[in-house]
Design an enzyme around this catalytic site. Sequence first.
Site, PDB file in Angstrom:
ATOM      1  N   LYS A 117       0.877  -1.305   0.056  1.00  0.00           N
ATOM      2  CA  LYS A 117      -0.092  -0.018  -0.079  1.00  0.00           C
ATOM      3  C   LYS A 117       0.903   1.276  -0.063  1.00  0.00           C
ATOM      4  CE  LYS A 117      -2.134   2.436   3.218  1.00  0.00           C
ATOM      5  NZ  LYS A 117      -1.727   3.706   2.321  1.00  0.00           N
ATOM      6  N   GLU A 177       9.106   1.102  11.354  1.00  0.00           N
ATOM      7  CA  GLU A 177      10.251   2.023  11.077  1.00  0.00           C
ATOM      8  C   GLU A 177       9.381   3.275  11.207  1.00  0.00           C
ATOM      9  OE1 GLU A 177      13.199   1.595  10.564  1.00  0.00           O
ATOM     10  OE2 GLU A 177      13.502  -0.393   9.892  1.00  0.00           O
ATOM     11  N   CYS A 223      13.049  10.813   8.074  1.00  0.00           N
ATOM     12  CA  CYS A 223      12.923  10.069   9.627  1.00  0.00           C
ATOM     13  C   CYS A 223      14.407  10.343  10.024  1.00  0.00           C
ATOM     14  CB  CYS A 223      12.611   8.831   9.438  1.00  0.00           C
ATOM     15  SG  CYS A 223      13.498   7.873   8.281  1.00  0.00           S
ATOM     16  N   GLU A 274       9.027  15.435  16.400  1.00  0.00           N
ATOM     17  CA  GLU A 274       9.238  15.276  14.993  1.00  0.00           C
ATOM     18  C   GLU A 274       8.518  16.427  14.288  1.00  0.00           C
ATOM     19  OE1 GLU A 274       8.135  11.865  12.785  1.00  0.00           O
ATOM     20  OE2 GLU A 274      10.385  11.711  11.901  1.00  0.00           O
TER      21      GLU A 274
HETATM   22  P1  NAD Z   1       1.621   8.056   8.430  1.00  0.00           P
HETATM   23  O1  NAD Z   1       1.848   7.365   9.309  1.00  0.00           O
HETATM   24  O2  NAD Z   1       0.647   9.298   8.383  1.00  0.00           O
HETATM   25  O3  NAD Z   1       1.433   7.288   7.134  1.00  0.00           O
HETATM   26  C1  NAD Z   1       2.173   6.223   6.608  1.00  0.00           C
HETATM   27  C2  NAD Z   1       1.314   4.970   6.039  1.00  0.00           C
HETATM   28  O4  NAD Z   1       0.307   4.484   6.709  1.00  0.00           O
HETATM   29  C3  NAD Z   1       0.596   5.702   4.837  1.00  0.00           C
HETATM   30  O5  NAD Z   1       0.505   4.621   3.609  1.00  0.00           O
HETATM   31  C4  NAD Z   1      -1.000   5.583   5.630  1.00  0.00           C
HETATM   32  O6  NAD Z   1      -1.871   5.578   4.518  1.00  0.00           O
HETATM   33  C5  NAD Z   1      -0.955   4.470   6.372  1.00  0.00           C
HETATM   34  N1  NAD Z   1      -1.883   4.650   7.264  1.00  0.00           N
HETATM   35  C6  NAD Z   1      -2.560   5.473   7.796  1.00  0.00           C
HETATM   36  N2  NAD Z   1      -3.312   5.020   8.837  1.00  0.00           N
HETATM   37  C7  NAD Z   1      -3.201   3.611   9.128  1.00  0.00           C
HETATM   38  C8  NAD Z   1      -3.745   2.850   9.743  1.00  0.00           C
HETATM   39  N3  NAD Z   1      -4.685   2.929  10.891  1.00  0.00           N
HETATM   40  N4  NAD Z   1      -3.324   1.406   9.810  1.00  0.00           N
HETATM   41  C9  NAD Z   1      -2.609   1.096   8.829  1.00  0.00           C
HETATM   42  N5  NAD Z   1      -1.916   2.021   7.801  1.00  0.00           N
HETATM   43  C10 NAD Z   1      -2.259   3.203   8.137  1.00  0.00           C
HETATM   44  O7  NAD Z   1       3.142   8.759   7.968  1.00  0.00           O
HETATM   45  P2  NAD Z   1       3.393   9.699   6.674  1.00  0.00           P
HETATM   46  O8  NAD Z   1       3.211  11.109   6.866  1.00  0.00           O
HETATM   47  O9  NAD Z   1       3.054   9.013   5.180  1.00  0.00           O
HETATM   48  O10 NAD Z   1       5.054   9.616   6.681  1.00  0.00           O
HETATM   49  C11 NAD Z   1       5.887  10.401   7.671  1.00  0.00           C
HETATM   50  C12 NAD Z   1       6.358   9.515   8.893  1.00  0.00           C
HETATM   51  O11 NAD Z   1       7.063   8.539   8.454  1.00  0.00           O
HETATM   52  C13 NAD Z   1       7.394  10.323   9.818  1.00  0.00           C
HETATM   53  O12 NAD Z   1       6.914  10.156  11.115  1.00  0.00           O
HETATM   54  C14 NAD Z   1       8.629   9.752   9.595  1.00  0.00           C
HETATM   55  O13 NAD Z   1       9.581   9.877  10.504  1.00  0.00           O
HETATM   56  C15 NAD Z   1       8.318   8.295   9.388  1.00  0.00           C
HETATM   57  N6  NAD Z   1       9.092   7.560   8.285  1.00  0.00           N
HETATM   58  C16 NAD Z   1       9.977   6.889   9.015  1.00  0.00           C
HETATM   59  C17 NAD Z   1      11.203   6.103   8.449  1.00  0.00           C
HETATM   60  C18 NAD Z   1      12.153   4.974   8.959  1.00  0.00           C
HETATM   61  O14 NAD Z   1      12.752   4.389   8.361  1.00  0.00           O
HETATM   62  N7  NAD Z   1      12.160   5.103  10.507  1.00  0.00           N
HETATM   63  C19 NAD Z   1      11.449   6.244   6.874  1.00  0.00           C
HETATM   64  C20 NAD Z   1      10.369   7.155   6.607  1.00  0.00           C
HETATM   65  C21 NAD Z   1       9.344   7.880   7.155  1.00  0.00           C
END
Ligand code: NAD
Length: 503
Positions: A201, A275, A309, A406
């Site tokens: 997804k 992650e 991140c 963050e």
């Molecule tokens: P997000 O948590 O809003 O969304 C991530 C994904 O989860 C999206 O595909 C979203 O549609 C899905 N999602 C949303 N609600 C869900 C649910 N209830 N159940 C399952 N899936 C769901 O994150 P974002 O805004 O897309 O990305 C930014 C975040 O990602 C930041 O906090 C960043 O630190 C983190 N990030 C971490 C890493 C790492 O390697 N640690 C890498 C990249 C991004």
Amino acid sequence: MNNKFESITRDLAKETLNKEVVLDSAYIDGNWEVIESSSISHNGIDKHALYDPSTGDVIATTRLCTKAHVDAAANAASQAILSWSQTTVSERASYLNAIADAMEQKFNQLVGLSVLNNGKPIAEAKMDADDAIACYRYYANLIAAQTTWTEVSTDESSVRLLKTFAPVGICALIVPWNFPMVTTSWKLAAALAAGCTVILKPSEVTLLPELLLGNILSAIGLPKGVVNILPGAAEVGAAMTSHPLIDKVSFTGSNGVGEKVMAQAAKDVKDISLELGGKSAIVIRADADLDMACDIISGGIFTNAGQMCSATSRLLVHHDIADALYQKLKEYTQNIHISAGFDPNTQMGPLVSQQQLNQVHKYFNIATEEKLDCLIGGQILDRSGYFASPTIYTNVPMDSCLWTEEIFGPVLVSRTFKDDAEAIQLANNSKFGLAATVVSADEKAALEMVLQIKAGHLWINEQQILFAQAGWGGFKQSGIGRELGEDGLSAYQKSKHVILPSQ
Ligand code: NAD
């Protein structure tokens, strides 16, 4: 490697979008299935809008999947695993290399869609595509070298102990919007190498690169149902993570959603990798070269407009050099060229969405209320698109939310320290523990320091370079498990041990 940098234009990206990307559809069981209706509404119609972050214009609308598509994809993946899990390691390696080859052929199109949909500068999108391709090749080589049986030595001579690996099963892969191609490759390449089948997804914010990936998987003849791609939002992610046919969830995203995912996956005790976020430190010791320090500080917070991140968003400076460093850093930051990703001179592009811009704006307002010392920036730019200024606050109190949370934007908060012990204590003063950087002329002292910093990835006098060989992941609330490297493959395999009489 592809050097046709100048041929990656907005026109190319739009042409790719119009001619190659399949909208209003989900990639299930090797076919693009039209999504008849979705629960998402945009301006009264059941369409989801995708935006060009550099203008705020809608570039496409598409339908999003519902829970019924998750059921169909899970059924396809559970059929496909019967034969995919039995393929040889060399068969799986050749599929992974074929994905990498096909991505190289579609390199400019993938990069163009990433710039168009995500807003990142071309040079950064190109690096993402290179990293993703390298990741598919790395896992092709790693799995090709894996033998079916390994003998484990014991102190018992009458029996032999053999070890083998089996795929963990059907995997739900959920990725965010900040590095679409890269994050997908880390999960998908390792899962396929291990013999798992998947439902992927992509983030609903940046669907385009992964939709083109669906065409690539189809073109290379990957068996039906091995990879299913569902353009969907939270509802689809939640259905995936709680689906009874799913064995493993690999999630990259925010901590708020990560906690929900963990709870959703708990029901059937699914295997899980998370992650999550970070608030990483960059330590500038007194002996640091100031130009090098400014380069590395700038790369660590303004790359991808700070939407990383691993962003080193907390700057710790030895107090003896603080004034000189801040002066130089201000000059560096003033000279950053901020523009649309397709402008080849752009050094920092827009944020990905209006929502992300609002998030950064919220922190600018808090900084004003808290009367933080603003070295530079602190403004939303007065132009169309989602642009914020590169921003640095100094002397930030440790109880300010700008220090602890963050922000996921181009916002650096800074404090000074007196000695290494205080720097380490400040660096570790966070609920996160993903990454850290140390800048110093004394490599031995810097190595001592990184030993004490609780983080999974550490750089000394280097920009944030990543290798497919090096496991990625953090400590504390930055997540559970590791991606990339051998650890990344282990995340999708379970070991099995067999004991039999000695021959
Ligand atoms: P997000 O948590 O809003 O969304 C991530 C994904 O989860 C999206 O595909 C979203 O549609 C899905 N999602 C949303 N609600 C869900 C649910 N209830 N159940 C399952 N899936 C769901 O994150 P974002 O805004 O897309 O990305 C930014 C975040 O990602 C930041 O906090 C960043 O630190 C983190 N990030 C971490 C890493 C790492 O390697 N640690 C890498 C990249 C991004």
